[in-house]
Scaffold this motif. Structure first.
Motif, PDB file in Angstrom:
ATOM      1  N   GLU A  65       0.812  -1.214   0.000  1.00 31.79           N
ATOM      2  CA  GLU A  65       0.000   0.000   0.000  1.00 31.79           C
ATOM      3  C   GLU A  65       0.851   1.271   0.000  1.00 31.79           C
ATOM      4  O   GLU A  65       0.325   2.368   0.080  1.00 31.79           O
ATOM      5  CB  GLU A  65      -0.934   0.000   1.220  1.00 31.79           C
ATOM      6  N   ARG A  66       2.169   1.096  -0.065  1.00 33.79           N
ATOM      7  CA  ARG A  66       3.122   2.209  -0.155  1.00 33.79           C
ATOM      8  C   ARG A  66       3.152   3.078   1.102  1.00 33.79           C
ATOM      9  O   ARG A  66       3.554   4.235   1.065  1.00 33.79           O
ATOM     10  CB  ARG A  66       2.848   3.076  -1.383  1.00 33.79           C
ATOM     11  N   LEU A  67       2.721   2.498   2.208  1.00 36.98           N
ATOM     12  CA  LEU A  67       2.850   3.215   3.480  1.00 36.98           C
ATOM     13  C   LEU A  67       4.264   3.128   4.022  1.00 36.98           C
ATOM     14  O   LEU A  67       4.740   4.045   4.687  1.00 36.98           O
ATOM     15  CB  LEU A  67       1.858   2.644   4.505  1.00 36.98           C
ATOM     16  N   ILE A  68       4.922   2.002   3.771  1.00 43.57           N
ATOM     17  CA  ILE A  68       6.287   1.822   4.253  1.00 43.57           C
ATOM     18  C   ILE A  68       7.167   1.330   3.111  1.00 43.57           C
ATOM     19  O   ILE A  68       6.665   0.730   2.159  1.00 43.57           O
ATOM     20  CB  ILE A  68       6.375   0.837   5.440  1.00 43.57           C
ATOM     21  N   SER A  69       8.452   1.598   3.216  1.00 45.70           N
ATOM     22  CA  SER A  69       9.416   1.092   2.243  1.00 45.70           C
ATOM     23  C   SER A  69      10.603   0.430   2.921  1.00 45.70           C
ATOM     24  O   SER A  69      11.492  -0.080   2.249  1.00 45.70           O
ATOM     25  CB  SER A  69       9.916   2.233   1.348  1.00 45.70           C
ATOM     26  N   ASP A  73      10.357   1.893   9.073  1.00 46.08           N
ATOM     27  CA  ASP A  73       9.142   2.709   9.042  1.00 46.08           C
ATOM     28  C   ASP A  73       8.105   2.223  10.046  1.00 46.08           C
ATOM     29  O   ASP A  73       7.098   2.894  10.261  1.00 46.08           O
ATOM     30  CB  ASP A  73       8.538   2.705   7.636  1.00 46.08           C
ATOM     31  N   THR A 102       9.002   8.477   9.186  1.00 45.60           N
ATOM     32  CA  THR A 102       9.441   8.264   7.803  1.00 45.60           C
ATOM     33  C   THR A 102       8.387   7.569   6.956  1.00 45.60           C
ATOM     34  O   THR A 102       8.510   7.519   5.730  1.00 45.60           O
ATOM     35  CB  THR A 102      10.727   7.417   7.787  1.00 45.60           C
ATOM     36  N   ALA A 103       7.353   7.011   7.597  1.00 51.63           N
ATOM     37  CA  ALA A 103       6.292   6.335   6.855  1.00 51.63           C
ATOM     38  C   ALA A 103       5.402   7.354   6.162  1.00 51.63           C
ATOM     39  O   ALA A 103       5.336   8.531   6.556  1.00 51.63           O
ATOM     40  CB  ALA A 103       5.468   5.456   7.793  1.00 51.63           C
ATOM     41  N   ALA A 104       4.713   6.902   5.124  1.00 53.23           N
ATOM     42  CA  ALA A 104       3.776   7.784   4.430  1.00 53.23           C
ATOM     43  C   ALA A 104       2.570   8.053   5.320  1.00 53.23           C
ATOM     44  O   ALA A 104       2.214   7.226   6.169  1.00 53.23           O
ATOM     45  CB  ALA A 104       3.334   7.144   3.114  1.00 53.23           C
ATOM     46  N   PRO A 105       1.915   9.205   5.159  1.00 50.42           N
ATOM     47  CA  PRO A 105       0.749   9.500   5.986  1.00 50.42           C
ATOM     48  C   PRO A 105      -0.435   8.602   5.645  1.00 50.42           C
ATOM     49  O   PRO A 105      -0.601   8.177   4.496  1.00 50.42           O
ATOM     50  CB  PRO A 105       0.442  10.964   5.648  1.00 50.42           C
ATOM     51  N   THR A 107      -4.010   8.218   4.736  1.00 49.54           N
ATOM     52  CA  THR A 107      -5.042   9.061   4.139  1.00 49.54           C
ATOM     53  C   THR A 107      -6.359   8.294   4.064  1.00 49.54           C
ATOM     54  O   THR A 107      -6.368   7.056   4.049  1.00 49.54           O
ATOM     55  CB  THR A 107      -4.622   9.504   2.736  1.00 49.54           C
ATOM     56  N   ARG A 134       0.276   2.431 -10.162  1.00 50.62           N
ATOM     57  CA  ARG A 134       1.114   2.482  -8.969  1.00 50.62           C
ATOM     58  C   ARG A 134       2.579   2.291  -9.347  1.00 50.62           C
ATOM     59  O   ARG A 134       2.907   1.522 -10.241  1.00 50.62           O
ATOM     60  CB  ARG A 134       0.719   1.395  -7.970  1.00 50.62           C
TER      61      ARG A 134
END
Length: 278
Positions: A65-69, A73, A102-105, A107, A134
């Protein structure tokens, strides 16, 4: 947790010489239970899964889900003690994740209010076109050795301990180009099994998964190719068919995709074979 499978009394019905016979005996089936994943108190998703390797599953899902890489994170992952069963026991069906800065917010469009079933990995998403666009890890293509591809389903079966007991559970495995198993995970849901494998590789700092093949005991669906592509797998091998969107995405991503893999045959939907054959 010890809830990977359960035993039930079942009636087996057979026909011998035209006569119907019945026999009641114990049979083992795979456990299917919900897992709710929360981050910062917000429910992100719920999925029907086989308990076990839940933290790997959560990391794989968060990565997809692109929250972490990166494993960094996620600062903590723990089962919520408030999720209790009828006798006051912890059900281990609610996982709390704390994300680092560092993780994505998180939403609103990321939150899956509809539970994901064990059969569908992209339920609740808004559109297929959104998924097609994506971003994923750059893929370094590999030419597939036919002998290796035909051997991989058997190598995956060797690690399917629960399947041998129940006959009703999927498996995913990551293999190197020599056919060595790096990790094999089982789950009632094929996408969960893939998430567990990807989550394991993420926690081991082995993503992107270059020079590694993802092998699935299921069909090759769109969401499985997408997960593999995002993790950087250059190839996906499935024992059953590929869907049209899976083939299109694999070709767009530069991935090799093989289906109906057996000891003596397979279909190559995308990519190239070693020796320049297609």
């Amino acid at each position: 947790m010890g809830r990977i499978n359960r035993s039930f009394a079942v009636t087996r019905v057979t026909r011998e010489d035209g006569v119907i016979r019945t026999d009641t005996r114990a049979d083992t089936v795979s456990v299917e239970e919900p897992l709710e994943i929360r981050a910062g108190g917000t429910t992100l998703t719920s999925t029907m899964r086989t308990p076990g390797h839940d933290i790997e599953l959560a990391h794989g899902w968060l990565f997809a889900e692109r929250l972490i890489s990166s494993p960094d994170d996620v600062t903590t992952a723990r089962y919520c003690a408030g999720a209790v069963g009828p006798e006051g026991e912890n059900t281990y069906n609610l996982l709390d994740i704390d994300l680092a800065g560092t993780a994505a917010p998180v939403t609103p469009n990321l939150i899956r209010l509809t539970p994901t079933t064990s059969a569908c990995g992209v339920c609740g998403t808004q559109s297929i076109s959104e998924l097609l666009h994506r971003t994923h890890a750059p893929i370094e293509p590999v030419a597939l050795d036919p002998d290796l591809i035909m051997a991989l389903p058997g190598k995956l079966r060797e690690g399917q301990k629960q399947f041998r007991k129940t006959g009703g559970i999927h498996a995913a495995g990551a293999f190197d180009l020599d056919g060595n198993a790096l990790v094999i995970r089982e789950d009632i849901g094929r996408h969960n099994a893939a998430d567990k494998v990807i989550g394991h590789l993420l926690l081991e700092n082995k993503l992107p998964a270059k020079d590694t093949i993802l092998v699935m005991s299921s069909r090759a669906s769109f969401e499985l190719v997408q997960k593999a592509a995002m993790a950087g797998f250059p190839a996906l091998v499935a024992v059953s068919a590929a869907s049209s969107l899976a083939v299109e995405l694999a070709r767009q991503a530069g991935m090799a995709l093989a289906g109906f893999a057996r000891e003596e045959r397979f279909n190559l939907y995308a990519g190239a074979l070693a020796g320049g054959r297609r």
